[in-house]
Write a protein that holds these residues in place. Structure first.
Motif, PDB file in Angstrom:
ATOM      1  N   ILE A 114       0.631  -0.952   0.421  1.00 19.21           N
ATOM      2  CA  ILE A 114      -0.413  -0.038   0.063  1.00 19.21           C
ATOM      3  C   ILE A 114       1.073   1.424  -0.059  1.00 19.21           C
ATOM      4  CG2 ILE A 114      -1.491   1.156   1.160  1.00 19.21           C
ATOM      5  CD1 ILE A 114      -2.454  -1.276   2.543  1.00 19.21           C
TER       6      ILE A 114
ATOM      7  N   ALA B 273      -4.086  -4.669  -1.253  1.00 16.20           N
ATOM      8  CA  ALA B 273      -3.577  -3.774  -0.866  1.00 16.20           C
ATOM      9  C   ALA B 273      -3.792  -2.503  -2.188  1.00 16.20           C
ATOM     10  CB  ALA B 273      -2.373  -4.699  -1.335  1.00 16.20           C
TER      11      ALA B 273
ATOM     12  N   ALA C  30      -4.817   0.995  -1.059  1.00 14.41           N
ATOM     13  CA  ALA C  30      -4.305   2.224  -1.115  1.00 14.41           C
ATOM     14  C   ALA C  30      -5.835   3.029  -2.555  1.00 14.41           C
ATOM     15  CB  ALA C  30      -3.063   1.820  -2.330  1.00 14.41           C
TER      16      ALA C  30
END
Length: 355
Positions: free
Chosen positions: A193, A300, A304
């Protein structure tokens, strides 16, 4: 109604089953029922009458079994709480006049789990599970058997914070730091991330909890993600303060039977990003309370993207903050009492047929 809750593990040990059995007992008492907890766990805990039975290597001693045999008959219902291995709960269900068994764990795909043998051993018990994911496993092992879902409960008001102080974008998770919960995989996800979010945006990561993987996690954190904090085990009050200064909650376990910690974070207003394979899907829908993903890479990327889209992040936070989940204790207690009454009716029907 006189109710015996039986769990091999209990407070002061900390874990999902331990806390849920305690809270269930407290709320049943508040609803006017007479509750006693039977456990092998040593120690002290307030709030519910507890009988702590002697054991050796996790097995109840003969004197413990004798006490169960002499006392359980005075209860209207025995509610046994089972993990993967729970000899006290199984024995209590076998000895009870009327019993239901709630399964709290989700076994791995290659783990032998002799449910059919347990079903024959315990007799005419009512099978229940904490989520649909667990219930489906039991149904496949016991075709033809009814398996109801009795959710874990939560007090949403206890997790809401009236103020959210200014803070950097913060990703949190709470777990027992054990292999099954995948804390090392979570640390890799947090590092991914950080790579996906522009470097000029400050990020904070927090993994709260304790357990056998704690030392390995800390060593890896220092090498790959020094911006991630490991505060250890936190109290419920401390977790509430943490969630008030956080933005997203991650649940990386692939065998999460329910996800009480994720539900508590959702009640605190945090969007939850969780693996789709467990029970978190009972209270997280894509784009509403958070997101369900299939892989660490997807977790991830999804997290993000959420952090970099303030409008969506705020919408999910506001929904979770102001919308009650279906697993409030009021509803959960009603489910439990209905299950107890249904089992008593089945028992009375069986006795009438036998006579």
């Amino acid at each position: 109604m006189r109710i015996a809750l039986v769990s091999d593990v209990y407070l002061p040990a900390l874990g999902g089953i331990e806390l849920q059995v305690h809270d269930l007992g407290v709320h049943l008492i508040r609803a006017g029922h007479d509750v006693t907890i039977y456990t092998l766990q040593e120690g002290q805990a307030a709030g519910v009458p507890v009988v702590r039975l002697p054991s050796m290597a996790g097995m109840p001693l003969p004197s413990s079994v004798d006490r169960l045999r002499s006392e359980l008959g005075s209860f209207d219902i025995v509610h046994a709480h089972s993990s993967i291995v729970s000899p006290l709960a199984w024995r209590a269900a076998r000895l009870a006049r009327s019993a239901i068994v709630t399964v709290h764990s989700l076994p791995g795909p290659t783990m032998p789990w002799p449910l059919a043998t347990l079903d024959r051993y315990m007799g005419k018990v009512g099978w229940t599970a904490v989520s649909g994911a667990v219930a489906n496993v039991i149904r496949r092992a016991l075709p033809g058997r009814t398996v109801d879902v009795l959710h874990n409960g939560v007090d949403p008001a206890a997790w809401r914070s009236p103020q959210r102080p200014e803070h950097p974008l913060t990703i949190v998770s709470t777990m027992r730091l054990a292999r099954r919960k995948r804390p090392l995989a979570l640390l890799d996800t947090l590092a991914a991330i950080r790579d996906l979010v522009p470097s000029h945006i400050p990020l904070r990561g927090v993994i709260a909890g304790a357990g056998p993987r704690e030392r390995a996690l800390d060593a890896r954190r220092q090498d790959f993600a020094p911006w991630v904090e490991l505060p250890g085990r936190l109290t419920r009050y401390e977790l509430r303060q943490l969630y008030a200064s956080a933005d997203v909650y991650l649940a990386p376990a692939e065998l999460e039977s329910f996800g009480v910690a994720a539900l508590e974070a959702r009640c605190a207003g945090l969007p939850v990003v969780a693996m789709s394979t467990g029970g978190v899907g009972e209270f997280v829908r894509n784009g509403i309370e958070g997101y369900l993903v299939d892989t660490d890479n997807e977790m991830a990327r999804t997290t993000a993207a959420l952090l970099m889209t303030p409008a969506v992040l705020n919408r999910l936070q506001q929904y979770n903050q102001h919308t009650l989940p279906s697993m409030t204790w009021e509803r959960v207690i009603a489910q439990h009492v209905a299950a107890y009454q249904a089992q008593l009716v089945l028992r009375e029907g069986s006795l009438a047929s036998a006579s």
